[in-house]
Scaffold this motif. Structure first.
Motif, mmCIF file in Angstrom:
data_model
loop_
_atom_site.group_PDB
_atom_site.id
_atom_site.type_symbol
_atom_site.label_atom_id
_atom_site.label_comp_id
_atom_site.label_asym_id
_atom_site.label_seq_id
_atom_site.Cartn_x
_atom_site.Cartn_y
_atom_site.Cartn_z
ATOM 1 N N SER A 123 0.823 -1.206 0.000
ATOM 2 C CA SER A 123 0.000 0.000 0.000
ATOM 3 C C SER A 123 0.858 1.257 0.000
ATOM 4 O O SER A 123 0.630 2.187 -0.766
ATOM 5 N N ARG A 124 1.846 1.239 0.873
ATOM 6 C CA ARG A 124 2.696 2.434 0.977
ATOM 7 C C ARG A 124 3.469 2.687 -0.305
ATOM 8 O O ARG A 124 3.636 3.819 -0.730
ATOM 9 N N ALA A 125 3.921 1.607 -0.939
ATOM 10 C CA ALA A 125 4.681 1.764 -2.171
ATOM 11 C C ALA A 125 3.808 2.394 -3.268
ATOM 12 O O ALA A 125 4.275 3.231 -4.047
ATOM 13 N N ALA A 126 2.538 2.020 -3.303
ATOM 14 C CA ALA A 126 1.625 2.601 -4.299
ATOM 15 C C ALA A 126 1.435 4.090 -4.029
ATOM 16 O O ALA A 126 1.453 4.921 -4.944
ATOM 17 N N LYS A 127 1.288 4.413 -2.773
ATOM 18 C CA LYS A 127 1.110 5.818 -2.412
ATOM 19 C C LYS A 127 2.359 6.626 -2.801
ATOM 20 O O LYS A 127 2.265 7.721 -3.348
ATOM 21 N N GLU A 128 3.520 6.040 -2.552
ATOM 22 C CA GLU A 128 4.770 6.744 -2.837
ATOM 23 C C GLU A 128 4.836 7.111 -4.322
ATOM 24 O O GLU A 128 5.154 8.235 -4.691
ATOM 25 N N ARG A 129 4.492 6.151 -5.180
ATOM 26 C CA ARG A 129 4.544 6.401 -6.630
ATOM 27 C C ARG A 129 3.525 7.459 -7.050
ATOM 28 O O ARG A 129 3.807 8.338 -7.837
ATOM 29 N N CYS A 130 2.314 7.363 -6.505
ATOM 30 C CA CYS A 130 1.275 8.317 -6.894
ATOM 31 C C CYS A 130 1.615 9.716 -6.394
ATOM 32 O O CYS A 130 1.407 10.702 -7.097
ATOM 33 N N ASP A 131 2.172 9.793 -5.171
ATOM 34 C CA ASP A 131 2.571 11.094 -4.641
ATOM 35 C C ASP A 131 3.660 11.715 -5.508
ATOM 36 O O ASP A 131 3.732 12.937 -5.646
ATOM 37 N N ALA A 132 4.500 10.861 -6.075
ATOM 38 C CA ALA A 132 5.573 11.369 -6.927
ATOM 39 C C ALA A 132 5.071 11.742 -8.324
ATOM 40 O O ALA A 132 5.851 12.126 -9.186
ATOM 41 N N GLY A 133 3.759 11.579 -8.550
ATOM 42 C CA GLY A 133 3.188 12.031 -9.814
ATOM 43 C C GLY A 133 3.061 10.966 -10.881
ATOM 44 O O GLY A 133 2.706 11.256 -12.024
ATOM 45 N N PHE A 134 3.356 9.711 -10.530
ATOM 46 C CA PHE A 134 3.315 8.659 -11.548
ATOM 47 C C PHE A 134 1.994 7.874 -11.555
ATOM 48 O O PHE A 134 1.879 6.869 -12.240
ATOM 49 N N GLY A 135 1.047 8.326 -10.777
ATOM 50 C CA GLY A 135 -0.233 7.628 -10.711
ATOM 51 C C GLY A 135 -0.961 7.663 -12.049
ATOM 52 O O GLY A 135 -0.792 8.586 -12.829
ATOM 53 N N VAL A 136 -1.767 6.646 -12.307
ATOM 54 C CA VAL A 136 -2.486 6.561 -13.579
ATOM 55 C C VAL A 136 -3.981 6.755 -13.359
ATOM 56 O O VAL A 136 -4.428 7.012 -12.230
ATOM 57 N N GLY A 137 -4.750 6.619 -14.399
ATOM 58 C CA GLY A 137 -6.200 6.802 -14.302
ATOM 59 C C GLY A 137 -6.556 8.283 -14.375
ATOM 60 O O GLY A 137 -5.685 9.150 -14.335
ATOM 61 N N SER A 138 -7.855 8.574 -14.474
ATOM 62 C CA SER A 138 -8.290 9.950 -14.675
ATOM 63 C C SER A 138 -7.936 10.826 -13.472
ATOM 64 O O SER A 138 -7.728 12.018 -13.597
ATOM 65 N N THR A 139 -7.871 10.205 -12.284
ATOM 66 C CA THR A 139 -7.606 11.003 -11.089
ATOM 67 C C THR A 139 -6.134 11.013 -10.708
ATOM 68 O O THR A 139 -5.719 11.777 -9.841
ATOM 69 N N GLY A 140 -5.354 10.132 -11.310
ATOM 70 C CA GLY A 140 -3.933 10.078 -10.968
ATOM 71 C C GLY A 140 -3.652 9.352 -9.667
ATOM 72 O O GLY A 140 -2.511 9.331 -9.210
ATOM 73 N N VAL A 141 -4.670 8.790 -9.061
ATOM 74 C CA VAL A 141 -4.416 7.996 -7.849
ATOM 75 C C VAL A 141 -4.792 6.534 -8.097
ATOM 76 O O VAL A 141 -5.800 6.044 -7.596
ATOM 77 N N ALA A 142 -4.002 5.878 -8.902
ATOM 78 C CA ALA A 142 -4.192 4.457 -9.180
ATOM 79 C C ALA A 142 -2.908 3.918 -9.784
ATOM 80 O O ALA A 142 -2.108 4.686 -10.322
ATOM 81 N N VAL A 143 -2.709 2.619 -9.650
ATOM 82 C CA VAL A 143 -1.567 1.970 -10.299
ATOM 83 C C VAL A 143 -2.109 0.785 -11.113
ATOM 84 O O VAL A 143 -3.234 0.337 -10.891
ATOM 85 N N PHE A 144 -1.293 0.329 -12.048
ATOM 86 C CA PHE A 144 -1.745 -0.791 -12.872
ATOM 87 C C PHE A 144 -1.478 -2.123 -12.186
ATOM 88 O O PHE A 144 -0.455 -2.306 -11.521
ATOM 89 N N LEU A 145 -2.417 -3.039 -12.373
ATOM 90 C CA LEU A 145 -2.211 -4.434 -11.970
ATOM 91 C C LEU A 145 -2.411 -5.221 -13.256
ATOM 92 O O LEU A 145 -3.529 -5.352 -13.754
ATOM 93 N N ASP A 146 -1.308 -5.713 -13.784
ATOM 94 C CA ASP A 146 -1.288 -6.170 -15.170
ATOM 95 C C ASP A 146 -1.223 -7.699 -15.252
ATOM 96 O O ASP A 146 -0.342 -8.324 -14.661
#
Lengths: 646, 218, 257
Positions: free
Chosen positions: A342-365
């Motif tokens: 969870s924290r790692a996802a937050k770290e990436r999104c906070d750094a601006g790399f989040g995806v989706g329309s809101t920018g607060v999501a990561v891919f699970l591929d």
């Protein structure tokens, strides 16, 4: 000087429970009939407790806010229930289950309670099978097990993706049987708004009939709270809309201490927030991480292009993807524990790399897994989850990566209880998620169901008898006693005051704001400055709420806004306590991560010398800050060590 | 009868219904003899046998009991069902179900009306309750039938009623199996198919007679 | 997206209700049906109106609390989902949506779209359990259960008790609900012990509560959010008949101590 006495039996940890059971006081059957017990909540803990106590011969009254006891939110648990059966012959034992649970909780749980939990876990499975719970089976007709996060053995029993539902229906059927026999009386559609104390002992509750609005008084020789967790303090969570802290909070205000409120579990794989009208988050089973790879783009320019939809995720070449979990934790990769992921996802999104329309999501591929295992295998494993995802998001996970983001899921904190599951108010017990006892700072998967049922079926029926043995001469109570009148009047006044605040904003407006503050400052990562800010904002919000909330409808009719108003008022107060708790715990452990206390690699840094304690908070009235009591945790069986998943 | 549980009522209704279904087959067999161009000899012979044989006489009572049971329980169940939803929906249910299954009561009423008419035209004449039309003997079913079917509106009504019966049976046969608990993944599709085929056969078979008489005998 | 909503409003069980029309606008197609209703309620609260009451809790399709009859179908137009899992993209922009409560004598309306389904609890109390107490049960692996039986039991046990089967049924019958519970327990050796008694008690209770009778239209199966099959009703019928025809007569045994 602390008032906390955990009353842990003497002797080696493995024989504590056996010794306790052989020496605790008993109540004879004729006397049981004369003793009344109130159980609040009908989830796994409440339903199992009420049913078991009814079977023993006590007169039980059980309360739930839902229209039926079967709808309590335990029903939503998907994964499974742990037990140290060692059916797969892979070396499991009560000690190992105990060890994994303590370690998984980052060494912030009480050894004696957790050991007992591991000991009774096997009986739960036996009982559930006898009740007709359709656990998964092998072709030979025996029970199947699967592995789950945080353990090296397969000890999880499951019923498809609906384990919680099936276990709850089992407990509900046992409860229904007792209701039919007249041992248990059911009060549905009731909110429990206050706890009544007589001479310092819990003797009853005040409820509001949600259909008629009537304020009702109920008396008993003991009160059991099984009202669940408080994740809804964040507004958006995987909890049910009605899940609330009010019964526990009313007990807190009457003197029961609240322990470790800041320990909340954020589940890494939930469906991300879509917009401002969102009311609820949906969990996707953790098992998806077995085959899905988590990533975000490596280049900010790609993030931008994804957002304006000029490229698709699959257009991003392999070398421009950042599989950040695999990068940071090569040993565990995508399978690191919940808090770490969870924290790692937050770290990436906070750094601006989040995806989706809101920018607060990561891919699970799943593209690699589909290529490797084939479409059909993936479909057999995750088909129903993929469908669920598609139904909610309208994206096909076979074609485009899923988007996920962490969400509040479970609260490890709760009412402080001793070994007997009694709070600091004599005669008031807390079971299941409502108490703080077994999960420390982080709960392992498939342990919540185990704890709820252990408390209700196998622990409380013994420990409550030890208390009630001294109450057999206490006659049934008159609910016209001044203590009841006072409490009922207090509840009625509070409701009237809320109703007449003359404000302009809806309850949800404030609840959303509270949720934003909590998520921002007391969510996945916390720091001193942020917590100070949160304290300030929550105090503001509390004052605004009193003046600003608008509640339509009347007091003496079905009024969902009024129900919510009480719950949110309590959430605001609880939020404040959570922030204070997070602030005093100047270490990182489990679900509680303080930015100031991390290793050079950004991992949680515990401080066992100073913080190996349970923080129990005592209420001092509305305007005076709660005072902190510490229960120092003794680790005799297990050596404390740093968790590492590299 | 009022004390019977829902399922018992349904089971008795289903058993009676299945019995009537087999009777229909026999009746159709006799009717089809009308198509034989022998001046009604075969038909009259069969009718006489049915009217005089002692065993058949007993059977007739059983048949009456079957009809009564089916109808009485049908009414009871329908009453129970009406009472179970005192306030109806503003928008009618649009679930994906067989369109005919919801109209069992209606098709049943049509069949019942037909039955009454049929009794008036044949059975009551036979037992002397009603006077036969001029020029036809009480036991002369053959000429009575020809006379009736030479009236186009009567033939149309007759065919209409049998279409209703076909619709009724189409659901009734598989429904009876379901009610009796004879539902299994392996053969339920076959039961449905055979039920539909049988109901079509019954409806078409009975309708064939008036069509034939209307177009080929006059 | 914009919608016209026609919603059943009824103050309480004692008064008459009626369909009232509302307009909602600016709804995201990704909103759930309840989020759309939340939006309507927020608007009603802000303008001094009375928000629409509806039952909902988990909002993830498992608790069985939600119970809306939407455009002539329980849980709306999408197959296999509960109301809370329905999204507005399943409707056309500008559509008129009729929303009614479940309708059955045994499910009286409490307010607006909320009905009282405690009849279902009563049916379970009549016998929907295995009579074992906590403690004193054999090891879980003592009795092997064939995997197929266990799977079939799980299929039936997946029922969430929402009552869509009653709402969909043209006779307001509860046969699918009871059939599912009877089947779940009858398929397992643990439940077989009391199977004959259970089915009779549950059916008797169902009749007493005023549910309709089954006419095998299968509307219940079509609208069940969990896809419970009507073969469970057939199994219940079979169990019931077997119990009525072949089970021992119950004797009163007096134990003197």
């Amino acid at each position: 000087m602390t008032r906390l006495n955990a009353r842990i039996p003497e002797g080696p940890v493995a024989s504590k429970w056996t010794d306790y059971k052989s020496s605790c006081k008993l109540v004879n059957p004729n006397n049981k009939r004369k003793l009344d017990i109130i159980v609040v909540g009908t989830g796994l803990a409440g339903a199992s407790a009420a049913a078991s106590l009814g079977e023993l011969g006590y007169k039980v009254k059980v309360f739930c806010y839902q229209d039926s006891p079967r709808r309590a939110h335990s029903i939503a648990a998907q994964g499974g229930i742990n037990a140290a059966k060692n059916y797969p012959n892979d070396g499991d034992s009560a000690f190992r289950l105990f060890y994994d649970t303590i370690k998984g909780g980052d060494y912030r749980a009480r050894e004696a309670n957790v050991y007992r939990l591991a000991q009774v876990s096997n009986q739960i499975i036996d009982l559930c099978v006898a009740q007709g719970v359709p656990f998964a089976r092998e072709y030979g007709g025996l029970l199947a097990n699967r592995s789950f996060g945080g353990a090296q053995v397969s000890r999880t029993f499951y019923a498809r993706g609906q384990t919680g539902q099936q276990l709850l229906l089992g407990a509900y059927s046992a409860l229904s049987r007792q209701i039919a026999l007249g041992n248990v009386t059911l009060f549905n559609r009731r909110d429990v708004l206050d706890t009544v104390l007589v001479d310092g002992k819990a003797r009853g509750i005040i409820t509001r009939n949600l259909v008629t609005g009537e304020i009702e008084r109920h008396a008993a020789h003991a009160v059991v709270l099984a009202s669940g967790g408080y994740g809804n303090v964040f507004f958006l969570s995987t909890n049910a809309m009605g899940s609330n802290v009010t019964p526990a909070w009313s007990a807190y205000k009457k003197g029961a201490m609240f322990a470790n409120p800041c320990f909340t579990q954020i589940h890494p794989t939930c469906i991300p927030v879509h917009g401002d009208t969102q009311s609820k988050l949906t969990l996707m089973s953790e098992s998806l991480r077995n085959d899905g790879r988590i990533w975000v783009p490596r280049k900010l320019s790609d993030v931008e292009k994804l957002r304006n939809q000029s490229i698709k995720p699959s257009d991003i070449p392999e070398e421009d993807r950042d599989y950040y979990l695999e990068r940071r934790y090569p040993a565990f990769g995508n399978l690191v524990p919940r808090d770490v992921a969870s924290r790692a996802a937050k770290e990436r999104c906070d750094a601006g790399f989040g995806v989706g329309s809101t920018g607060v999501a990561v891919f699970l591929d799943f593209a690699d897994a589909i290529k490797r295992k084939g479409h059909d295998t993936i479909d057999a494993l995750y088909g129903n989850l993929f469908q669920m995802y598609e139904q909610i998001v309208a994206d096909n996970p076979y074609e485009t990566p899923m988007m996920i983001y962490p969400a509040v899921h479970y609260t490890m904190g709760g009412l402080w209880v001793d070994y007997e599951l009694m709070t600091t108010i004599p005669g008031l017990f807390a079971v299941g998620e409502c108490n703080f006892s077994d999960h420390g700072a982080n709960r392992l998967g498939a342990s919540a169901l185990m704890q709820g049922l252990a408390d209700g079926y196998f622990v409380l029926p013994y420990t409550i008898g030890n208390y009630l043995a001294a109450e057999i001469h206490t006659p049934r109570f008159d609910t016209n006693a001044s203590e009841f009148t006072l409490a009922a009047q207090g509840v009625a006044d509070r409701l009237k005051q809320m109703k007449n605040s003359g404000g302009k904003e809806s309850v949800d407006h404030y609840h959303r704001r509270l949720g934003k503050i909590m998520w921002e400052y007391c969510g996945m990562a916390r720091n001193d400055a942020g917590l100070t800010e949160a304290l300030y904002q929550i105090t503001e919000l509390r004052h605004e709420y009193v003046r600003g909330v608008r509640i339509p409808g009347g007091l003496d009719e079905y009024n969902p806004e009024l129900e919510k108003a009480c719950r949110v008022a309590d959430f605001i107060e609880l939020g404040e306590l959570m922030v204070r708790d997070a602030q005093q715990r100047r270490e990182s452990c489990g679900g509680h991560f303080r930015d100031e206390y991390q290793t050079s690699e950004g991992e949680a840094l515990r401080n066992d010398d100073k913080f190996a304690y349970v923080a129990a908070w005592e209420y001092n009235g509305g305007e005076v800050a709660a005072s902190l009591h510490r229960e120092e945790l003794q680790f005799n069986e297990i050596k404390l060590s740093q968790r590492s998943y590299k | 009868m009022f004390l019977y549980s829902s399922i018992t009522r349904k089971v008795l209704m289903a058993l009676a219904g299945l019995f009537l279904v087999t009777f229909l087959c026999v009746h159709l067999g006799i009717n089809l003899m009308l198509l034989k161009n022998d001046g009604g000899r075969a038909f009259t012979e069969a009718a006489t046998f049915m009217g005089t044989n002692a065993l058949i006489k007993v059977f007739e009572i059983v048949l009456f009991a079957g009809f009564s049971l089916h109808i009485i329980f049908g009414l009871l169940v329908s009453g129970q069902n009406k009472g179970a939803r005192p306030t109806s929906y503003a928008v009618n249910n649009s679930s994906d179900t067989s369109p005919f299954s919801k109209y069992m009561f209606h098709t049943g009423i049509i069949v019942f009306i037909f039955l009454a008419l049929h009794f008036l035209d044949f059975y009551f004449i036979k037992i002397g309750l009603v006077a036969p039309p001029p020029g036809i003997a009480a036991h002369d079913f053959y000429n009575r039938t020809l006379l009736l079917f030479s009236t186009p509106w009567y033939s149309m009504l007759y065919i209409f009623c049998f279409i209703a019966l076909g619709i009724h049976l189409n659901h009734a046969i598989q429904s009876a199996f379901q009610t009796l608990g004879w539902n299994h993944g392996k053969y339920m599709d076959a039961v449905k198919l055979l039920g539909s085929a049988y109901s079509f056969f019954i409806a078409a078979g009975f309708s064939l007679v008036p069509i034939f008489i209307l177009f080929f005998r006059n | 997206m914009n919608f016209t909503l026609k919603i059943w409003r009824q103050k309480n069980v004692a008064v008459k209700g009626e369909m009232i029309s509302y307009d909602v606008s600016g709804i995201s197609p990704d909103s759930s049906f309840f989020e759309m209703l939340d939006t309507l309620n927020q608007k009603l609260i802000m303008t001094g109106g009375d928000p629409v009451a509806f039952d909902h809790d988990c909002r993830e399709g498992i608790c069985g609390t939600c119970s809306l009859y939407i455009n002539g179908r329980p849980h709306g137009p999408v197959k296999g989902v509960t109301t809370c899992q329905l999204h507005m993209r399943s409707f056309a922009d500008g559509e008129t949506i009729h929303i009614e409560p479940w309708r059955a004598k045994a499910f009286p309306v409490i307010r607006d779209l909320i009905v009282d389904r405690s009849a279902f609890d009563k049916i379970i109390q009549a016998g929907g359990y295995v009579s074992v107490n906590t403690g004193g049960v054999p090891d879980a692996n003592t009795i092997p259960v064939p995997k197929e039986k266990s799977e079939a039991a799980m299929d039936a046990a997946a029922c969430i008790g929402c009552g869509a089967c009653v709402a969909a049924c043209s006779n307001a019958a509860a046969m699918l609900f009871i059939g599912a519970k009877v089947s779940h327990l009858a398929l397992l050796p643990q439940g077989r012990v009391e199977a004959a008694k259970r089915v009779q008690k549950m059916v008797a209770c169902m009749d007493e509560l005023g549910f309709g009778n089954c006419s095998n239209t299968s509307a219940c199966e079509a609208d069940c959010p969990k896809g419970i099959s009507v073969s469970n009703i057939a199994r219940m019928n079979r169990e019931f008949l077997g119990a009525k025809l072949f089970s021992e007569k119950e004797k009163v045994v007096r134990v003197s101590l």
